[in-house]
Write a protein that holds these residues in place. Structure first.
Motif, PDB file in Angstrom:
ATOM      1  N   ARG A   1       1.297  -0.961   0.002  1.00 37.85           N
ATOM      2  CA  ARG A   1      -0.410  -0.060   0.187  1.00 37.85           C
ATOM      3  C   ARG A   1       0.844   1.208   0.023  1.00 37.85           C
ATOM      4  NH1 ARG A   1      -6.191  -1.013   1.208  1.00 37.85           N
ATOM      5  NH2 ARG A   1      -6.298  -2.906   1.511  1.00 37.85           N
ATOM      6  N   GLY A   2       0.773   1.602  -1.269  1.00 36.22           N
ATOM      7  CA  GLY A   2       2.049   2.816  -1.290  1.00 36.22           C
ATOM      8  C   GLY A   2       3.278   2.533  -1.099  1.00 36.22           C
ATOM      9  N   ARG A   3       4.419   3.099  -0.532  1.00 37.33           N
ATOM     10  CA  ARG A   3       5.456   3.302   0.565  1.00 37.33           C
ATOM     11  C   ARG A   3       5.579   2.717   1.181  1.00 37.33           C
ATOM     12  NH1 ARG A   3       9.244   7.633  -3.639  1.00 37.33           N
ATOM     13  NH2 ARG A   3       8.246   6.854  -5.360  1.00 37.33           N
TER      14      ARG A   3
ATOM     15  N   LEU B   1       0.891  -4.196   3.563  1.00 38.70           N
ATOM     16  CA  LEU B   1       0.871  -5.335   2.396  1.00 38.70           C
ATOM     17  C   LEU B   1      -0.619  -5.012   1.519  1.00 38.70           C
ATOM     18  CD1 LEU B   1       1.698  -7.786   0.730  1.00 38.70           C
ATOM     19  CD2 LEU B   1       0.241  -9.533   2.548  1.00 38.70           C
ATOM     20  N   LYS B   2      -0.703  -5.052   0.301  1.00 42.52           N
ATOM     21  CA  LYS B   2      -2.210  -4.775   0.329  1.00 42.52           C
ATOM     22  C   LYS B   2      -2.156  -5.746  -0.414  1.00 42.52           C
ATOM     23  CE  LYS B   2      -4.555  -1.894  -3.684  1.00 42.52           C
ATOM     24  NZ  LYS B   2      -3.695  -1.393  -4.931  1.00 42.52           N
ATOM     25  N   HIS B   3      -1.910  -7.042  -1.150  1.00 45.60           N
ATOM     26  CA  HIS B   3      -2.021  -8.292  -1.611  1.00 45.60           C
ATOM     27  C   HIS B   3      -0.952  -8.908  -1.616  1.00 45.60           C
ATOM     28  CE1 HIS B   3      -3.047  -6.349  -5.368  1.00 45.60           C
ATOM     29  NE2 HIS B   3      -2.352  -7.605  -5.739  1.00 45.60           N
ATOM     30  N   LEU B   4      -0.777  -9.828  -1.790  1.00 44.05           N
ATOM     31  CA  LEU B   4       0.293 -11.365  -2.355  1.00 44.05           C
ATOM     32  C   LEU B   4      -0.176 -11.754  -3.284  1.00 44.05           C
ATOM     33  CD1 LEU B   4       1.265 -13.189   0.237  1.00 44.05           C
ATOM     34  CD2 LEU B   4       2.014 -11.165  -0.212  1.00 44.05           C
TER      35      LEU B   4
END
Lengths: 163, 160
Positions: free
Chosen positions: B110-112, B116-119
């Protein structure tokens, strides 16, 4: 072919799995480390219950026996343990609170045959080995990190192990 | 011998030089070695340190770690307060019962930030790509455990 069940108080057949299917199943530690594969299933002669598993750890064909009390989940495909077997700490890096590498774990001194660690024997490169008590260990993870107040005995830097 | 010229109350004995930091090992909270400090990044306006570049080794992509993620700098190493989620790349993914679901191919942040957004995992002989959202992750250790059974995960995990 359908199997006719003859039983009284035991589980229905569909809720069990055969020991043969367990052989070769993958064994994972609590942390998700792949320890090896089930080589043998050991059963108590009197109670006829599973007592533990012999696991073949892949690279050196070393075997370890794990008590059933340390099983968390079990399927014909895999066995997940509720612990990180302390015997597998051998070879892990030991670092001080400041990040200085002291050496690698050569041996694990346990309380009898349990998974409880009493001390670690550490072997620095080109130096004699020494022992670290469990009270001096802050964390066991990817490496073994020691407590802030631990100071490696000065003698280990020049003395060889006696006897 | 250097002569000191300090404007404020800075104590020269409590400062570190770039030589003290460059080449030091970077260690995560679990004691995992991430690499060595390769560069120090400085804000051009405030002249404050903003980040450290970590060299992870030959042919491995480096890592830029913000100052806020550094717990302490000792004479031997730089300790982080986080375990970079980018290190999940290459980990094996197991379901709740220990069945292998796949291997992490890509970690999307998510951004920098270290969130984690997803794997993106690859599974099966055909190496089909699937997306695993963070809600499905139960535990990250040496590998990853999901909180559901393989069948349910493969139903939910959309193809990317």
């Amino acid at each position: 072919m359908a199997i006719e069940e003859v039983r009284e108080s035991s589980l229905p057949l569909e809720r069990t799995f055969s020991l043969r299917s367990l052989l070769g199943a993958r064994v994972l530690s609590k942390n998700g480390k792949v320890i090896g594969k089930v080589a043998n299933v050991n059963i108590d002669r009197k109670t006829m219950k599973v007592q533990g598993l012999v696991i073949m750890c892949s690279p050196l064909f070393k075997r370890i026996y794990i008590d059933q009390r340390y099983f968390e989940r079990m399927t014909p495909e895999s066995v997940v343990l509720s612990i990180e077997p302390s015997v597998l700490l051998r070879g892990k890096k030991v670092i001080t609170h400041e990040g200085q590498a002291l050496g690698k774990v050569r041996d694990v001194v346990r309380v009898d045959h349990s998974n409880t660690i009493r001390a670690l024997t550490v072997k620095p490169l080109f130096r004699g080995e020494f022992s670290i008590a469990i009270k001096d260990i802050r964390l066991i993870g990817t490496s073994v990190i020691l407590r802030e107040n631990y100071h490696a005995p000065a003698s280990v830097f020049w003395k060889r192990k006696s006897g | 011998m250097l002569r000191h010229l300090f404007f404020g109350k800075e104590n020269p004995d409590e400062t570190l030089t770039s030589d003290d930091i460059l080449g030091k090992e970077v260690i995560d909270p679990e004691g995992g070695f991430l690499g060595v400090v390769e560069k120090i990044h400085i804000d051009a306006k405030t002249v404050d340190i903003t980040a450290f570049s970590v060299d992870k080794g030959f042919l491995k992509k480096g890592l830029l770690i913000g100052k806020g993620y550094v717990e302490r700098i000792t004479p031997h190493a730089v300790f982080l307060r986080i375990r970079p989620v980018l290190n999940m790349r290459g980990m094996k993914v197991f379901d709740y019962e220990g069945r292998k679901v796949g291997t992490v191919k890509q970690v999307v942040l998510r951004g920098r930030k270290n969130r984690l957004k997803h794997l993106v995992i690859v599974s099966g002989v055909l190496r089909k790509e699937r997306i695993i959202p963070p809600e499905l992750i139960k535990f990250v250790g040496e590998n990853i455990f999901l909180n559901q059974k393989k069948g349910d995960v493969l139903k939910q995990g959309r193809g990317s």
